[in-house]
Structures are given as C-alpha cells and as structure tokens.
Design a protein around this motif. Structure first.
Motif, PDB file in Angstrom:
ATOM      1  N   UNK A  86      61.499  46.955  50.498  1.00  0.00           N
ATOM      2  CA  UNK A  86      60.532  48.043  50.532  1.00  0.00           C
ATOM      3  C   UNK A  86      60.388  48.700  49.159  1.00  0.00           C
ATOM      4  N   UNK A  87      61.511  48.805  48.437  1.00  0.00           N
ATOM      5  CA  UNK A  87      61.464  49.377  47.084  1.00  0.00           C
ATOM      6  C   UNK A  87      60.585  48.516  46.183  1.00  0.00           C
ATOM      7  N   UNK A  88      60.811  47.185  46.241  1.00  0.00           N
ATOM      8  CA  UNK A  88      59.989  46.280  45.429  1.00  0.00           C
ATOM      9  C   UNK A  88      58.515  46.388  45.826  1.00  0.00           C
ATOM     10  N   UNK A  89      58.237  46.404  47.142  1.00  0.00           N
ATOM     11  CA  UNK A  89      56.853  46.452  47.615  1.00  0.00           C
ATOM     12  C   UNK A  89      56.166  47.748  47.180  1.00  0.00           C
ATOM     13  N   UNK A  90      56.883  48.866  47.349  1.00  0.00           N
ATOM     14  CA  UNK A  90      56.310  50.148  46.968  1.00  0.00           C
ATOM     15  C   UNK A  90      55.982  50.215  45.493  1.00  0.00           C
ATOM     16  N   UNK A  91      56.896  49.747  44.672  1.00  0.00           N
ATOM     17  CA  UNK A  91      56.658  49.796  43.227  1.00  0.00           C
ATOM     18  C   UNK A  91      55.580  48.796  42.810  1.00  0.00           C
ATOM     19  N   UNK A  92      55.458  47.689  43.527  1.00  0.00           N
ATOM     20  CA  UNK A  92      54.376  46.741  43.239  1.00  0.00           C
ATOM     21  C   UNK A  92      53.018  47.394  43.525  1.00  0.00           C
ATOM     22  N   UNK A  93      52.905  48.120  44.639  1.00  0.00           N
ATOM     23  CA  UNK A  93      51.646  48.784  44.977  1.00  0.00           C
ATOM     24  C   UNK A  93      51.353  49.906  43.994  1.00  0.00           C
ATOM     25  N   UNK A  94      52.399  50.628  43.569  1.00  0.00           N
ATOM     26  CA  UNK A  94      52.206  51.615  42.500  1.00  0.00           C
ATOM     27  C   UNK A  94      51.579  50.942  41.283  1.00  0.00           C
ATOM     28  N   UNK A  95      52.065  49.753  40.960  1.00  0.00           N
ATOM     29  CA  UNK A  95      51.530  49.009  39.822  1.00  0.00           C
ATOM     30  C   UNK A  95      50.063  48.658  39.992  1.00  0.00           C
ATOM     31  N   UNK A  96      49.641  48.346  41.222  1.00  0.00           N
ATOM     32  CA  UNK A  96      48.236  48.031  41.460  1.00  0.00           C
ATOM     33  C   UNK A  96      47.338  49.211  41.106  1.00  0.00           C
ATOM     34  N   UNK A  97      47.849  50.424  41.333  1.00  0.00           N
ATOM     35  CA  UNK A  97      47.090  51.603  40.951  1.00  0.00           C
ATOM     36  C   UNK A  97      47.244  51.955  39.492  1.00  0.00           C
ATOM     37  N   UNK A  98      48.497  52.037  39.041  1.00  0.00           N
ATOM     38  CA  UNK A  98      48.783  52.416  37.655  1.00  0.00           C
ATOM     39  C   UNK A  98      48.195  51.406  36.675  1.00  0.00           C
ATOM     40  N   UNK A  99      48.164  50.130  37.051  1.00  0.00           N
ATOM     41  CA  UNK A  99      47.647  49.101  36.165  1.00  0.00           C
ATOM     42  C   UNK A  99      46.174  49.247  35.848  1.00  0.00           C
ATOM     43  N   UNK A 100      45.456  49.992  36.663  1.00  0.00           N
ATOM     44  CA  UNK A 100      44.034  50.213  36.408  1.00  0.00           C
ATOM     45  C   UNK A 100      43.788  51.346  35.406  1.00  0.00           C
ATOM     46  N   UNK A 101      44.784  52.218  35.220  1.00  0.00           N
ATOM     47  CA  UNK A 101      44.566  53.407  34.381  1.00  0.00           C
ATOM     48  C   UNK A 101      44.242  53.091  32.927  1.00  0.00           C
ATOM     49  N   UNK A 102      44.923  52.114  32.260  1.00  0.00           N
ATOM     50  CA  UNK A 102      44.559  51.857  30.862  1.00  0.00           C
ATOM     51  C   UNK A 102      43.270  51.074  30.706  1.00  0.00           C
TER      52      UNK A 102
END
Length: 552
Positions: free
Chosen positions: A130-146
């Motif tokens: 769940x930790x890996x999955x949650x942080x992966x989904x965070x990345x899907x959002x954060x990765x769009x910011x730059x």
C-alpha cells in the motif's frame, strides 16, 4: 506609439524591451505565484520522505529491523523513489491533459491524484504494498507539476521577465523543501520519535498545498497561447488584455496575440498534418526541433546524475555520514541546507537568470557544484572509516575537514539551485514551438523523472561497500563529480542563451549547424533580429496596420 505607452519600469535591472509599465501588474504576479506553487509538490515530497522513513515509529510499522542491510537499503530506495517512477507516467500524461483540457483543468486533476495518493500512503498501516501504491499515485500527480506549471508561467510572462517568473516555480520547490525539513525537525523535537504523529503530521503538508493550489485555479485565466492553439482567438485576446491590464485594442496586446497566431499558423503549415501524427512529425523530423529535444533530454540526464537531487532526498543520511551525530542535530542541519537552497533560488530568479543570462548562471552553478563534489569525495577517500563503521568517531585532525565537507554539501545545494535545478525547467518550458510545447515538455520531464528515479533508487545501494554490492561513499561522490564536470563542458558546447527572447523567436537560435549553436547561436540570432528590424522599418508597416489585419 498609439495607446499611451509609458516608459517601462526598471525592475531588478532586467533587459527591457519597450514594454508598457502596466503589464507588470498584480494579475500577472498572482497567476505566476498560483502556478509557481506547483513546484512545492516535489519539494515537499523530497524534503519529507527521508525524515518520515527514518522515524522509529514508521520503521516499526513496516518491521524494518527484521530485514538484512541490503534489504533495508532496497526498501528505503523503493519507498523514497516510488514517487519518481510514478512521475514518469504523470509527466507523459500531462501532455494529454494539457493539450486536451487546458492548463487550468490539468492542474485541478493533478491535485486530486496527489491527495488520493497521499491518503493511501498515510492509511497504509505498515503494508509495504500500500505504501508503494500510494507513493506511485502521488507520483502520477506530482509528475505533472513540472510540465503544467512552467508551461503556463512561460506562456503568460513577458519575455523580459520570463526567466524570473519561471524561476519562481523553482523557488517554490525549495520553499516546499524548507517547510518539509523544518516540519520534520519540529515534529521530532516536540512529538518524539515513537508516535505516529511524528511522520503523519509532516505528510499532511501534501494535502494542505494540493488543496490551496486547487482553490487558486478558480481565480485564474486559461493560457492565451492554449486558447490560440484551439482557435479561440477572441478569448485569447480578452485574457491577454486582462493579464496585461491594457485595453484589448492596445498595440502591445494586439501585436503579442498577432505574433502568437502567426507563429502557430506557420507551425501548422510546416507539417500540414494534424493530431498526433503532426505533433510527432514536427518534433522528430524538423532538425531544429529534434536538436531541442536532444538538448532538453541531455540536460535531464546530466542534471540528475550530478547527484544533487539525491543529496536533497537523502540529506539526513549524508550529513550523518559526514560526521553529524544525533537525530535532532541531523534534521536541524538538513533544515538549514533547505534554507541555503531557497536563498540560492531567490538570488538566481531576481538577479541572475534574466540579467547575466541562463547559460552563465547555469555554468556558475555547475562550477560550484563540481568544486563541492570533489571536496566531499576527497574527504571521504581520506577518511574511509566513515563509510564502513557507523560508530566511527572523528579524530581532532578530522573534525575540521569534516565541517568543510558539510559546508561543501551546502555549496553543492547552492550551486544546484543557481544552475541545473532552475535551468532544467526554464529551458524546457521556453525552447519549443507552441504546437509541440506540451508534448516536448512532457517528454523531457519523463526523462527527468526516469533519471531521478534511477539515481534516487541507486544511491542507497551505491553508498554500500563493494563487498555489499556498492561502490562506497567516496566512489559515489567521485562519480557525481565526474558527471558534473562533464555536464559543464556539455553546456558550454551545446546550450544557447535564450534570455530576453520571445517564445515565438526561439527558432532563430537554431539556424546554425548543431555543433555551432551552443557557442554562436545567440550572436547569429541577434544579427538576424537586426536584419528583420531593418526590413520592417524599410517596409513601413505601422502597428495600426497590424491591428487592422487582426480585425480589431
């Protein structure tokens, strides 16, 4: 000129281009700050995760002590870097949403993904999956910011302060880092190391910033260049008029919109192919565009493997490696490190990037970073016991050089903020033509996060001794030093100066053969600009005639 153009205000000694005073107004700065806040997404994550992971409560929750040394290094690397691998997908997805639904709605949906992912992470109850999955989904959002942030800022900023405005995004990266570092430190001191609040309270910064950014989007206008791309010319004119605080029939506004429209039409005419096929054809078959793609991808590879990003991510561990003892002391020194980088980003934005230029600022930062990496690598080579024995106590003769190495970590962060970390976003956002800008920025950011993932995933293992499969701490820093020096040579040879040019005039930098662009592209473009100005004056085309041609 008609319309009452006033003498431009001289802000921060920037190169002026005859802009009216009115365009430097609160609406512009409010929009820049609102989208600059997207930079805090990465900063908060990079600043929080190492401190959260090192809390005793978090480690007990995942039963960290039951694993071997190598397994612990792998788990730490996976948890820390999972956001980066998610960000690869997020940055590519940003191209679709940026060009389909616009910069505003792209920002809203990434904030929703960001919050959803952090909620899974915080509610994981120690389950590594769940930790890996949650942080992966965070990345899907954060990765769009730059992708979304710098593109929007570059598209609304006047040419003379585009560097300053885009670097505000970088400044918020470091503001996020500083807030994360000090939140970790404050929770460590006041909440103790054995409670869930020690890492859950800092993690709530993600939700606070995502919510703030989401709300601010409802007070912003869509990018005029996005509207032009979708043939909403009247709306683009209206938005540009509001952003510039000038009438819609003012010469400056009309000429700016007219230039964007003409440039976009020329891009369409160059390929005569619409949709995905046209974007791909324009990107990879037009030599000047292909050079720009190679330039931005090369910048991502050189910057990420210079090591500064992983130093931010693993700062507490590296300060401990260099002789700082005690959890509180390590977190405090790390927090000060964040302030140093924030100050450097502010200096770069206000006084360097538009004043001395992108390239000189980048080379200055790389030089400082290279000096720092060489010193730290030399110190760890002279005191190899620091890498092999966690309980090693420095001798009186080693304390001074140890403090010097810690200071050099600060210098490396200062150089990183002046150079690579500011320029990798700015150059990527401003180099490409409108029709392929979102796609090329997404492509560059995908390489950014792929290399950041590779580096952050590898560093914990690289720091291990050779018998454990690593290359040792000193070997790691020698590698970073070598890549940093190589990056400096590459920048000098390949990267042209873009300061002061409009987004629509970037093509002029790339008219020379590829091996001359970095050293002579800017001078050649200036000669071309002068020739164009002479031809326009000779033709006698007045601003009013341009306005009538637009139909206002």
């Amino acid at each position: 000129m008609a319309g009452g153009v006033k003498k431009p205000v001289n802000i921060f000694r920037l190169k002026r281009q005859g802009e009216p005073r009115e365009i430097f107004n609160w609406r512009l700065w409010f929009a820049v700050v609102s989208f600059g806040l997207l930079g805090a997404a990465r900063g908060i994550d990079e600043g929080l995760i190492s401190g959260a992971f090192n809390s005793k409560h978090f480690q007990r929750t995942i039963n960290y002590s039951s694993y071997t040394t190598v397994q612990q290094a792998n788990i730490k690397a996976n948890v820390s870097s999972m956001v980066q691998i998610g960000s690869v997908g997020g940055s590519l997805f940003a191209f679709l949403v940026c060009d389909r639904i616009g910069r505003i709605w792209a920002t809203r949906q990434l904030c929703i993904l960001w919050v959803f992912g952090i909620a899974i992470f915080m509610g994981s109850n120690g389950n590594l999956g769940a930790i890996y999955a949650g942080r992966f989904i965070v990345g899907l959002g954060v990765g769009q910011t730059p992708v979304v942030g710098p593109i929007y800022i570059a598209e609304i900023a006047p040419a003379s302060i585009r560097g300053l405005c885009t670097c505000i995004f970088t400044g918020f990266v470091y503001l996020g880092i500083v807030l994360a570092y000090f939140t970790n430190y404050g929770c460590q001191v006041n909440l103790g190391d054995n409670t869930a609040s020690r890492w859950e309270v800092p993690s709530s910064l993600h939700i606070i910033f995502a919510g703030l950014i989401f709300i601010l989007t409802f007070f912003q206008y869509e990018s005029p260049r996005f509207l032009v791309k979708h043939r909403k010319h009247d709306k683009a004119l209206h938005v540009m008029s509001r952003l510039r605080k000038l009438p819609a029939d003012h010469d400056y506004v009309v000429e700016e919109i007219d230039t964007i429209i003409n440039s976009h039409n020329e891009e369409l005419e160059a390929t005569k192919v619409s949709g995905w096929a046209g974007v791909l054809k324009e990107t990879f078959t037009v030599p000047t565009n292909l050079y720009r793609v190679c330039l931005t991808i090369g910048a991502q590879i050189m910057s990420q493997w210079s090591g500064a990003g992983s130093i931010t991510l693993y700062a507490p561990d590296l300060f401990s490696l260099l002789g700082i003892t005690g959890t509180n002391e390590t977190l405090l020194v790390t927090a000060v490190f964040g302030i140093v980088k924030l100050v450097a980003a502010i200096i770069c934005a206000l006084f360097l990037v538009d004043f001395i230029g992108r390239k000189r600022s980048l080379l200055l930062g790389i030089t400082l970073q290279a000096i720092a990496m060489i010193y730290v690598a030399g110190f760890l080579t002279a005191v190899p016991e620091l890498g092999s024995d966690p309980a090693y106590n420095l001798t009186s003769y080693e304390l001074g050089p140890s403090k010097g190495a810690i200071a050099m970590i600060y210098v490396s962060g200062f150089g990183w903020a002046l150079g690579w970390n500011s320029m990798q976003y700015l150059l990527t956002a401003e180099l490409f033509p409108l029709r392929i800008r979102a796609f090329c920025t997404s492509l560059a950011m995908a390489f950014h996060f792929a290399n950041q993932y590779g580096n952050s995933r590898a560093v914990p293992n690289m720091l291990l001794l050779p018998e454990d499969g690593g290359i040792s701490p000193q070997g790691t820093f020698w590698l970073f030093a070598a890549v940093t020096i190589l990056g400096g040579v590459w920048v000098w040879l390949m990267v042209p100066e873009t300061a002061g040019r409009s987004l629509e005039s970037m093509d002029r930098l790339f008219s020379l053969p590829w091996y001359k662009i970095g050293r002579y592209g800017n001078q050649d473009a200036q000669v071309h600009d002068q020739e164009c100005d002479t031809q326009q004056r000779a033709s006698g085309v007045a601003p009013q005639e341009k306005k009538d041609a637009f139909g206002v």
